[in-house]
Enzyme design. Structure first.
Site, PDB file in Angstrom:
ATOM      1  NE  ARG A  60     -71.106 -82.656 -31.401  1.00 36.49           N
ATOM      2  CZ  ARG A  60     -71.373 -81.437 -30.953  1.00 36.49           C
ATOM      3  NH1 ARG A  60     -71.099 -81.081 -29.707  1.00 36.49           N
ATOM      4  NH2 ARG A  60     -71.960 -80.553 -31.737  1.00 36.49           N
ATOM      5  CG  ASP A  61     -74.772 -80.556 -29.041  1.00 41.19           C
ATOM      6  OD1 ASP A  61     -74.463 -80.492 -27.848  1.00 41.19           O
ATOM      7  OD2 ASP A  61     -75.106 -79.561 -29.713  1.00 41.19           O
TER       8      ASP A  61
ATOM      9  CG  HIS B 181     -76.379 -76.286 -33.315  1.00 40.80           C
ATOM     10  ND1 HIS B 181     -75.892 -77.547 -33.612  1.00 40.80           N
ATOM     11  CD2 HIS B 181     -76.303 -76.187 -31.968  1.00 40.80           C
ATOM     12  CE1 HIS B 181     -75.545 -78.168 -32.504  1.00 40.80           C
ATOM     13  NE2 HIS B 181     -75.783 -77.362 -31.482  1.00 40.80           N
TER      14      HIS B 181
ATOM     15  CG  HIS C 266     -78.466 -75.994 -27.473  1.00 44.90           C
ATOM     16  ND1 HIS C 266     -78.182 -77.167 -26.833  1.00 44.90           N
ATOM     17  CD2 HIS C 266     -77.514 -75.834 -28.415  1.00 44.90           C
ATOM     18  CE1 HIS C 266     -77.083 -77.704 -27.357  1.00 44.90           C
ATOM     19  NE2 HIS C 266     -76.647 -76.905 -28.329  1.00 44.90           N
TER      20      HIS C 266
ATOM     21  CB  CYS D  56     -72.067 -77.349 -24.259  1.00 43.13           C
ATOM     22  SG  CYS D  56     -70.290 -77.233 -24.154  1.00 43.13           S
TER      23      CYS D  56
ATOM     24  CG  ASN E  28     -78.942 -79.602 -29.847  1.00 44.05           C
ATOM     25  OD1 ASN E  28     -78.268 -80.143 -28.995  1.00 44.05           O
ATOM     26  ND2 ASN E  28     -78.420 -78.776 -30.730  1.00 44.05           N
TER      27      ASN E  28
END
Ligand SMILES: CC(C)(COP(=O)([O-])OP(=O)([O-])OC[C@H]1O[C@@H](n2cnc3c(N)ncnc32)[C@H](O)[C@@H]1OP(=O)([O-])[O-])[C@@H](O)C(=O)NCCC(=O)NCCSC(=O)C[C@@](C)(O)CC(=O)[O-]
Length: 336
Positions: A37-38, A229, A231, A262, A271
């Protein structure tokens, strides 16, 4: 794994400190994989559904138990994620593996509900600037929308995870106060979230700023309910994580091959790479139950498809040299 733990505990002051922090045994860490996803949402070239699905299968096969697999956002905003329904319907589910999806509004929720989901994630921003760019609304309006989604999801019996983005800094508003993040975290728990993941969306955090954030956030909740989370834009991902572990955090988000970013956060890079995270944890004697050789293979699979070098330092360093998981664990732990 016992020999790894023993040798580390004998030889390393660092591990001794962690051992004191963890007080009894060194615990397991829950890895929440966000690559499909990310990781992929930022890719400009469309990744076909079967490649996304195969990546998810490879991650599950490597032993990852939480794999954020898709998002149900507007295709006008993120075209790469427009096949969320197809992805969720194509996955061959492995028992015991959780496949959460990211949801921006009730429209996305309804679409996801038709896809045999068990868990959703909602994602208000920690800053006004990013909220406007990412969700096209203010932080307050975003929280109201996410409450509608969370209320419905809780009623329908789904688990709800909350994200807060830009927890340290925002590409539009600059530094963000830890108090603001603690307040939004509280709001998310009040909506019924079982966990809140604190996202350093543009990777500007340092161990120092993460400590300040932890002190504030842990004044409103407990470490078992928080995930981190990071990055890795400034290369601080692992040191930030260590700062979080010292506060008792046990859930970490990461992305295979260090993919990610993003589209609405200027300057956001990938990430923390899952391969680097697992190697780091094995080095601390923390059990992850993840097979690093299979994980590296998953990272190479997606990097090869995207035709770009992996962002994982461990993947790059180990490459094809080592075929055996236990041998990598020995390198990580510096054991003979
Ligand atoms: C929230 C909106 C929808 C508001 O966007 P909007 O344009 O204000 O919404 P709208 O309601 O006016 O809808 C616009 C069009 O999109 C459609 N639409 C609307 N919603 C959906 C939906 N769910 N599924 C499918 N279609 C949808 C809707 O039907 C309409 O279509 P039209 O009538 O013009 O044909 C938009 O801003 C959006 O989708 N934003 C998401 C952006 C995004 O995905 N960003 C990346 C994820 S966040 C992130 O990565 C950070 C995180 C979580 O990882 C943490 C960290 O890293 O720190």
């Amino acid at each position: 794994m016992q020999f790894v733990r023993n040798s580390l505990l004998k030889t390393s002051t660092f591990s001794a400190t962690l051992s004191r922090t963890f007080s009894t045994a060194i615990p397991e860490i829950r890895i929440y994989e966000v690559g499909p996803r990310d990781g992929l949402q930022n890719e400009s070239k469309f990744v076909p559904t079967e490649i996304k699905t195969e990546l998810i299968h490879k991650l599950a096969n490597a032993g990852i138990k939480d794999i954020e697999s898709a998002s149900f956002v507007s295709p006008k905003w993120v075209k790469q994620m427009s096949d969320g329904s197809d992805v969720m319907k194509s996955i061959k589910r492995v028992p015991g593996v959780n496949y959460p999806v990211l949801i921006p509004n009730l429209k996305g929720y309804e679409a996801a509900k038709a896809c045999n989901i068990e868990e959703i994630a909602i994602f208000p921003a920690g800053s006004e600037g990013f909220s406007q760019k990412n969700l096209n609304c203010s932080v307050e309006e975003g929280l109201k929308r996410f409450k509608l989604v969370a209320d419905q999801a809780v009623k329908d019996g789904f688990r709800v995870r909350g994200y807060v983005s830009c927890v340290v800094g925002c590409p539009y508003d600059g530094p963000i106060s830890p108090k603001t993040i603690a307040k939004i975290t509280e709001d998310l728990f009040a909506m019924g979230c079982y966990e809140v993941s604190l996202g350093d969306t543009i990777g500007v955090g340092t161990a120092g700023s993460v400590r300040k954030l932890m002190r504030e956030v842990l004044s409103v909740t407990t470490p078992d309910k928080i995930a981190l989370h990071f990055h890795d834009t400034y290369g601080q991902g692992l040191s930030n994580l260590l700062a979080g572990l010292e506060f008792g955090i046990r859930t970490v988000d990461s992305s295979i091959s260090g993919l990610g970013g993003c589209p609405y956060a200027r300057g956001a890079s990938g990430n923390l790479a899952t391969e680097d995270l697992v190697y780091f944890l094995y080095g601390l004697g923390v059990n992850t139950n993840v097979d690093l050789v299979k994980l590296i293979e998953a990272g190479r699979y997606i990097s090869n498809f995207l035709a770009k070098p992996t962002e994982s330092r461990v993947n790059r360093a180990i490459g094809d040299r080592i075929k055996n998981h236990e041998d990598i664990v020995k390198i990580a732990a510096c054991s003979p």
